[in-house]
Design a protein around this motif. Structure first.
Motif, PDB file in Angstrom:
ATOM      1  N   ARG A 224      75.009 -13.032  -1.345  1.00 45.79           N
ATOM      2  CA  ARG A 224      74.133 -12.117  -1.704  1.00 45.79           C
ATOM      3  C   ARG A 224      72.593 -11.858  -3.522  1.00 45.79           C
TER       4      ARG A 224
ATOM      5  N   SER B  29      70.256   1.344   3.508  1.00 47.52           N
ATOM      6  CA  SER B  29      69.658  -0.650   3.768  1.00 47.52           C
ATOM      7  C   SER B  29      67.717  -0.233   3.221  1.00 47.52           C
TER       8      SER B  29
ATOM      9  N   TYR C  72      74.832 -13.612   8.639  1.00 48.91           N
ATOM     10  CA  TYR C  72      74.585 -12.721   8.425  1.00 48.91           C
ATOM     11  C   TYR C  72      74.490 -12.115   9.760  1.00 48.91           C
TER      12      TYR C  72
ATOM     13  N   SER D 116      72.047 -11.371  15.115  1.00 47.53           N
ATOM     14  CA  SER D 116      71.482 -12.105  14.840  1.00 47.53           C
ATOM     15  C   SER D 116      70.680 -12.287  15.588  1.00 47.53           C
TER      16      SER D 116
ATOM     17  N   GLY E 191      73.653  -7.812   8.526  1.00 47.81           N
ATOM     18  CA  GLY E 191      73.354  -8.055   7.318  1.00 47.81           C
ATOM     19  C   GLY E 191      75.401  -8.526   7.049  1.00 47.81           C
TER      20      GLY E 191
ATOM     21  N   MET F  42      67.441  -8.018   7.311  1.00 48.18           N
ATOM     22  CA  MET F  42      68.840  -8.445   8.200  1.00 48.18           C
ATOM     23  C   MET F  42      68.396  -7.131   9.948  1.00 48.18           C
ATOM     24  N   THR F  43      69.008  -6.560   9.146  1.00 45.16           N
ATOM     25  CA  THR F  43      68.855  -5.703  10.547  1.00 45.16           C
ATOM     26  C   THR F  43      67.596  -5.575  10.689  1.00 45.16           C
TER      27      THR F  43
ATOM     28  N   THR G 206      68.078 -11.672   2.044  1.00 41.01           N
ATOM     29  CA  THR G 206      69.679 -10.981   2.815  1.00 41.01           C
ATOM     30  C   THR G 206      70.155 -10.004   2.606  1.00 41.01           C
ATOM     31  N   THR G 207      69.371  -8.674   2.588  1.00 36.52           N
ATOM     32  CA  THR G 207      69.618  -7.640   1.996  1.00 36.52           C
ATOM     33  C   THR G 207      70.030  -7.210   3.191  1.00 36.52           C
ATOM     34  N   ALA G 208      70.643  -5.945   3.411  1.00 36.13           N
ATOM     35  CA  ALA G 208      71.035  -5.594   4.716  1.00 36.13           C
ATOM     36  C   ALA G 208      69.733  -5.041   5.923  1.00 36.13           C
TER      37      ALA G 208
ATOM     38  N   TYR H 130      78.918  -5.014   1.847  1.00 36.34           N
ATOM     39  CA  TYR H 130      78.567  -6.314   1.579  1.00 36.34           C
ATOM     40  C   TYR H 130      80.031  -6.253   0.451  1.00 36.34           C
TER      41      TYR H 130
ATOM     42  N   ARG I 103      64.509 -13.284  12.393  1.00 36.46           N
ATOM     43  CA  ARG I 103      63.994 -13.440  10.983  1.00 36.46           C
ATOM     44  C   ARG I 103      63.715 -14.951  10.962  1.00 36.46           C
TER      45      ARG I 103
END
Lengths: 465, 888
Positions: free
Chosen positions: B699, B641, B788, B718, B792, B709-710, B704-706, B678, B723
């Motif tokens: 994606r 990630s 997400y 979330s 993510g 998002m993480t 929107t990558t893990a 994914y 964000r």
């Protein structure tokens, strides 16, 4: 006997490697160097392995040989294990329901490393520790004394990850080796420094002179804005010069005059009672001579392999660790209780001595200005909860003693079943709640004058202390 | 999914791009083109709308219109000439926060208004309406922000700074030619508002820091050098061929023994059954580890017991490949007891000859090295010590040799290993892991030979020693020392050393020399001093005193600027030589050098550090992923990630693609772990590669990558607010104002609030006027990512309800999920995003905060960049050739 010398003295910090003493990471010592009328504040922690004897309530041994007191905050009664502390009742506080949350389901043998650090070191795999509470204090006051801190250990050295021999860890989380031989401890604490230290100091001084000179030349070429930036660097060098001047003071200082009549400097753990008493005496002498204000003593590593296992000889019993395994044998709880009683008795002897010694500057006695704690990272038999902790002294720091402070809920009788029926209990889910011990560390540090509001991520002090 | 798709169609019809057949209409390309048409930069407008973020002048009109009327009607009776409660008067306040003297009073007013403490509840006649309160809070907030900027300018700024912790580490590595982690003892750096750690005003110096530099410098130099003769290495050899022979011999003996035993036992059995049993058991007990060796040619297994080995073999010539092999299944390891033989210092070389058996198209295999020790029960540790996993690709019939070089002093070791008489406690174990996605039933690694040797030196003295003390012909040690010092100082200081400077340091050497046995040891102390000077520790140091006009930086300074920008470290000899000849700043030379630098491995540090700081990825260490919700969070998912955005950046950089690929791309840069995460199939192996997306709705791009998002979750769910703030700060460079002091926490003990969904809770919180003004700016951006989860993963349901990821920006723009947000950024906010990334990279390249003073230059860069099609590699060149970079 495998004993070796863990060389330890203030001069080491100039070497930059093999530090027994942590480098004093002191930012503001320049401001704190008031001309010394202030009474020293001191911190001391004794760690003993294996927890204590806690028979279940239904066990006949519960009445006499369960470690924790009975009753309330002020009217508590001591069992036979701690009755030796009865004369010091008004000088001590006993705690229950404290532990480090991250370790509550880790095997007790792995947990001594995090007793003073509260780090989540886990039970296996990669390992990372963090700074211990004594070293946080040493960072603050280390400059004021010849030794930033004194780290003692029955086993000597650092030990291994999850099997530490020392209670002290530096800012980077690395173990600080504990000294274990009384004679060598005495010498490195109180004898004058050698030629090596003198030379090293001189080298540092000429290096700093050159750096100052070089930097001033550079400064002239800079814009006024950048001059301010480099001024900060020059300040850092100047601060280091002040530090070296202080180190010089210790290097030049003659041997500290202390009375070694109560020390058995040749004692080894085989002479268990003398050995333990001497270790305490060395801490007492360091405090009395203001050679340090922060000390730890790791009385033994977890698990039985090593010289610390001999300490139960003091009460005529063999194999200290074995005592915890033999509780279900005839007199098992009693034997363990007798050994715990010995530990409490020696701690009490030390506390009494501090109490009987007036502070050299007349501000009460040594105990009034010392916070001394005694404890383990498991309550009983591999169970990493409800640490059995006694503290003493510190009335001038704001500690009110003569109390039994119970924290958490659901375990009022201090039951610790783990390991008695099987050895699975240590990883079971806790059915009661406890408070993070790190909150007590915050309170201790604050009262010692360190401006912190958290320790290892735990915010705020402990109520009622 | 259906919902999303529907949305897309709707959106496209709104954009007037026509509704086509099923998938084809998802054309990010056309959205980009659409957006470009709206670009002010491309139109060449002097100042685009986006750029009017803040003024530099106090809003005195606003003060008169918004603040003063309320002060006069609602405040002055208590805080005026009659009474001045709290020693505070509104009638004497200056409305100019930028230059006026009352900034602290304004902070107080902001606080009491936000907290609804004033006007007080017990004076209902002075009460003010929520909307009025909101306006007042907004006005003060904006003015405070301007004041902060203005006052930052007052203080001035410069690129002159010390190295960061990581730069210092790289610099020592490059200077000494050693891959060690030197800087671990330095405290961590703080982060600027922009997220950067190399920002000049944050890089402080203290006595503690200074002492650490002195200690680290000397330790590093000691590590780089050697004394005396080459130490005899410890050599451990494990040859399956040899073991098989031994095993066969053992087997013959055992069979003979067993036959004999069986005969004897038969007699004894009748006499004393019980005793006989015991004896038999005792004899069968194994004395050492057992290993099974396969001869794949003969398809036969041989077992060898008690397979001792020697640690002092001189000859490490590899025998030719053997068909006797050790079979290493996926996920398993071969654990070797090194006892306490491995040396404390130096490099350990591990060579493994291995090949794959039963190669499967969708499986990969690599080797990893670990170390572990068990000093008593429950006192154990283990750690991975190989830098990265090494793939095994050859077939077992033609095995390949895989080498690892591991610095023994830098890895976790058993601290008890040198204690005597401690039995098993001193042992250390080296494990060879077979890392594979095939599991224990997948393809196998056949291993026929391995050796471990340490300390391993290719030559003696080693290169790192020769770098510091080259072979000089002079017999005189003073001259040899001086030559060594000149060469070292020139590299460390990145400039020629003057004679007086050299004299001073040689003076120090002469002071030290009598205390040491040889020139080298004394000189190392002098070199350690060189490493503690600002000439080494500080960069961009040649700003001249008080020159009115900005000056072109010298070539030498340019060399350092370049290398700290692209390599996070000191320049190499080629750069220094060009700079010394004053040729580096020549356009052609510079272009060629930038090209060379980006090709160099050290350029990976640029991608790593810039992206990590720009996106705030190291925040992932502060996220503790909730096990109950997500199951165990594997280190491979965490690492993947973290790496994905960096890999994406590398892809765009190396192929010189458009930075709009960061908003949305038709591909992702992933490995198997992420593909699995994914829900993308047919991606095998741990390495990152470009994967074209079939489904472009979930994606693509960085947002929107893990990893992103993480980092912006709370570990459990979330976190739309995080964000939202992240998008504004990192992507659009439009940071929201800081939250007012004592913001009311959302009361999670209130049963009414507990019943609400997250989105409803946020809406409820927004209704508080003190919170509204900020939240309506932040929340919609974050809510758009509700599809997400905390890690993510894409989701269409939350707790059984359909995900509602629609939101409305405060400008009434509707965002339908992440897809809507991306489309909106591409069509409406291209300029802002592009300017943001230009701003961020310039700030990183210069190592300082950017302010109003730089706005014009940044705009000019952004405009030029846009005209060149937003290509990332071009941006690097544009920045380097810009006045911002080339002038002081």
């Amino acid at each position: 006997m495998n004993q070796k010398r863990h060389h330890f003295s203030r001069k080491n910090f100039l070497v930059g490697s093999g530090l027994a003493l942590s480098l004093p990471w002191l930012e503001t010592y320049a401001g704190s160097q008031k001309s010394q009328p202030e009474t020293p504040k001191r911190f001391f922690s004794v760690y003993h392995p294996d927890g204590v004897g806690l028979p279940l309530k239904k066990d006949p041994a519960w009445k006499d040989w369960s470690w924790f007191p009975r009753g309330g905050e002020h009217d508590f009664e001591l069992t036979k294990v701690l009755d030796v502390l009865e004369p010091l009742r008004s000088e001590i506080t006993i705690y229950s329901g404290l532990s480090h949350p991250a370790a509550r389901k880790v095997h007790g043998h792995s947990n001594a490393d995090q007793y003073l650090t509260a780090a989540a070191i886990g039970g296996h795999g990669p390992y990372k520790n963090s700074i211990s509470v004594d070293q946080v204090y040493a960072e603050k006051v280390g400059e004021l004394t010849r030794h930033a801190s004194v780290v003692l250990s029955t086993n000597g050295g650092t030990g291994a990850p999850r099997g530490t021999y020392t209670s002290s860890f530096n800012r980077a989380g690395r173990p600080i080796p504990g000294m274990n031989q009384p004679k060598q401890i005495f010498d490195s604490l109180f004898m004058a420094s050698g030629k090596d230290a003198v030379e090293r100091l001189a080298r540092s001084k000429s290096a700093l002179d050159l750096i100052m000179d070089n930097t001033r030349a550079m400064k002239k070429r800079l814009s006024s804005h950048d001059q301010r930036t480099i001024e900060q660097y020059l300040d850092a060098v100047r601060d280091t010069e002040v530090k070296l001047a202080k180190a010089q003071k210790w290097v030049d200082a003659p041997a500290v005059q202390v009375d070694s009549k109560d020390c058995h400097l040749e004692a080894s753990p085989k002479e268990a009672k003398q050995y333990v008493q001497t270790m305490y005496e060395l801490v007492y002498l360091s405090f009395l001579s203001d050679s340090t204000r922060s000390a730890t003593y790791n009385m033994g590593r977890e698990n039985g392999e090593g010289p610390h296992d001999l300490l139960s000889k003091a009460v005529g019993l063999g194999g200290a660790h074995g005592l915890t395994h033999n509780v279900k044998k005839p007199n098992g709880w009693k034997n363990l209780g007798i050994y715990n009683r010995f530990q409490a008795e020696e701690f009490g002897r030390f506390v009494q001595k501090l109490k009987d010694t007036p502070e050299p500057n007349g501000d009460g006695n040594l105990l009034d200005n010392t916070f001394a704690m005694h404890g383990s990272a498991s309550s009983s038999f591999h169970l990493s909860r409800n640490y059995p902790i006694i503290s003493a002294g510190g009335s001038n720091l704001g500690f009110r003693n003569g109390r039994y402070l119970k924290f958490g809920h659901g375990n009022e009788d201090n039951q610790a079943g783990a390991g008695i029926a099987s050895d699975k209990g240590w990883r079971s889910d806790a059915k009661h709640t406890e408070e993070p011990l790190a909150h007590l560390f915050v309170t201790i540090l604050q009262r010692l004058g360190v401006e912190v509001d958290e320790f290892a991520g735990y915010k705020g002090g402990l109520s009622r202390v | 999914m259906i919902k999303n798709h529907f949305f897309l169609l709707a959106l496209f019809s709104v954009s007037g791009l026509g509704v086509g057949e099923e998938q084809k209409e998802i054309s990010w390309e056309s959205l980009r083109e659409e957006g470009k048409k709206r670009s002010s930069y491309l139109k060449g407008e002097e100042e685009s709308k986006v750029l009017k973020v803040l003024g530099t002048k106090p809003d005195l009109e606003g003060f008169k219109d918004v603040m003063q009327p309320i002060f006069k009607s609602n405040c002055i009776n208590c805080h005026g000439p009659k009474k001045s409660k709290g020693g505070f008067r509104v009638d004497e306040l200056s409305g100019d926060l930028l230059h006026g003297p009352h900034i602290n009073e304004w902070l107080d007013i902001y606080e009491v208004l936000s907290n609804e403490e004033m006007p007080p509840d017990d004076k209902p006649k002075y009460a003010i309406k929520d909307s009025v309160r909101g306006d007042m809070i907004d006005w003060i907030g904006l003015e405070m922000k301007k004041a902060a900027e203005a006052r930052k300018n007052e203080a001035g700024h410069s690129s002159f700074r010390r190295m960061t912790k990581y730069e210092y580490n790289y610099a020592l590595q490059d200077l000494l030619g050693l891959p060690y982690n030197f800087a671990a003892d330095l405290p961590p750096e703080s982060t600027s508002e922009d997220g950067f750690k190399n920002s000049s005003q944050l890089l402080q110096m203290s006595a503690m820091q200074f002492e650490a530099y002195r200690n680290i410098g000397l330790r590093a130099l000691l590590k780089a050098t050697v004394r005396g003769d080459q130490p005899e290495p410890v050599n451990f050899v494990l040859s399956m061929e040899e073991l098989a022979l031994k095993g066969s011999e053992q087997e013959r003996q055992r069979l003979a023994e067993e036959a004999k035993q069986a005969a004897e036992n038969k007699e004894k059995e009748e006499k004393d059954q019980k005793k006989g049993d015991k004896k038999k058991k005792k004899k069968k007990k194994k004395r050492g580890p057992e290993m099974s060796i396969l001869n794949y040619a003969l398809k036969k297994n041989v077992k060898t017991e008690n397979w001792g080995w020697s640690f002092d073999r001189k000859d490490l010539t590899m025998p030719s490949p053997s068909s006797n092999v050790y079979v290493l299944h996926g996920g398993k390891n071969l654990k070797l007891n090194m006892e306490n033989r491995l040396p404390d210092e130096g490099i350990m070389r591990i060579r493994v000859r291995a090949g794959i058996e039963g190669k499967m198209a969708n499986q990969y295999s690599s080797l990893r090295i670990g170390i572990s020790a068990q000093t008593s029960n429950n006192a154990n540790f283990s750690a991975t010590i190989s830098h990265r996993d090494m793939p095994v690709s050859s077939p077992h019939t033609e095995p390949e040799v895989i080498e690892f070089f591991i610095p023994l002093s830098e890895i976790p070791r058993n601290p008890l290993k040198n204690e005597k008489g401690k039995g098993r406690m001193v042992n250390e174990f080296i494990s060879i892991y077979h890392i594979s996605n095939g599991g224990s039933h997948g393809q196998k690694v056949y291993l026929d030979y391995l050796d471990i040797s340490g300390p391993f030196y290719e030559e003696w003295p080693p290169k790192s020693h020769r770098r510091l003390f080259p072979k000089y012909s002079e017999a005189d040690e003073y001259l040899r020392g001086k030559n060594s010092l000149v060469s070292f100082m020139t590299k460390a200081w990145r400039r020629p050393v003057t004679e007086p400077e050299l004299e001073k340091f040689m003076g120090l050497y002469e002071t030290y020399r009598p205390e040491f046995n040889n020139m080298e040891d004394a000189m190392l102390e002098v070199m350690a001093t060189v490493l503690a000077t600002p000439d080494f520790l500080y960069i961009n140091r040649e700003s001249r005193r008080e020159e009115k006009q900005p000056q072109k930086v010298s070539d030498l300074d340019l060399a350092s600027r370049l290398s700290f920008f692209l390599w996070s470290s000191i320049p190499d000899e080629e750069l220094i030589d060009l700079a010394k000849a004053n040729r580096l700043s020549e356009t052609e030379t510079l272009r060629a050098q930038v090209h060379r630098m980006l090709q160099d491995d050290r350029a990976d540090r640029f991608s790593l550090n810039f992206v990590e700081q720009w996106l705030g990825l190291d925040g992932i260490d502060n996220i503790s992923v909730d096990r109950k919700t997500h199951g165990p969070y594997s280190s491979s998912l965490k690492e993947a990630s973290l790496h994905e955005p960096i890999a994406h950046f590398n892809e765009v950089l190396s192929k010189n693609l458009s930075v709009l690929d960061f908003i949305q791309s038709d591909y992702v840069m992933i490995n198997q772990t992420l593909a699995h995460h994914y829900g993308i199939s047919e991606v095998h192996g741990p390495h990152f590669r470009r994967v074209e997306l079939n489904d472009k709705t979930q994606r693509g791009g960085l947002m929107t990558t893990a990893g992103v998002m993480t980092v912006n979750s709370d570990g459990k769910d979330s976190h739309p607010l995080k964000r939202g703030v992240w998008i504004l700060e990192r992507f659009l460079n439009d940071p929201p104002p800081p939250p007012p002091p004592n913001v009311p926490e959302v009361d999670l003990t209130d049963p009414e609030i507990l019943k609400m969904t997250l989105k409803e809770r946020m809406a409820d919180h927004r209704n508080n006027p003190a919170c509204l003004s900020c939240h309506q700016k932040i929340d919609p951006w974050g809510i758009a990512f509700e599809n997400y989860n905390a890690l993510g993963k894409f989701r269409t349901e939350i707790k059984g309800k359909d995900v509602d990821a629609t939101s409305e920006l405060h400008n009434k723009q509707k965002l339908a999920g992440a897809l809507g947000l991306k489309s909106y950024l591409l069509t409406e906010r291209q300029d802002q995003f592009v300017r943001a990334i230009v701003h961020k990279m310039v700030s990183y390249a210069l190592g300082r905060h950017l302010s109003f003073k730089d706005n014009q230059a940044v705009d000019a860069l952004a405009s030029e960049f846009r005209k060149k099609d937003d290509r990332l590699k071009d941006l690097v060149s544009l920045i380097i050739t810009s006045d911002l970079f080339m002038m002081n």
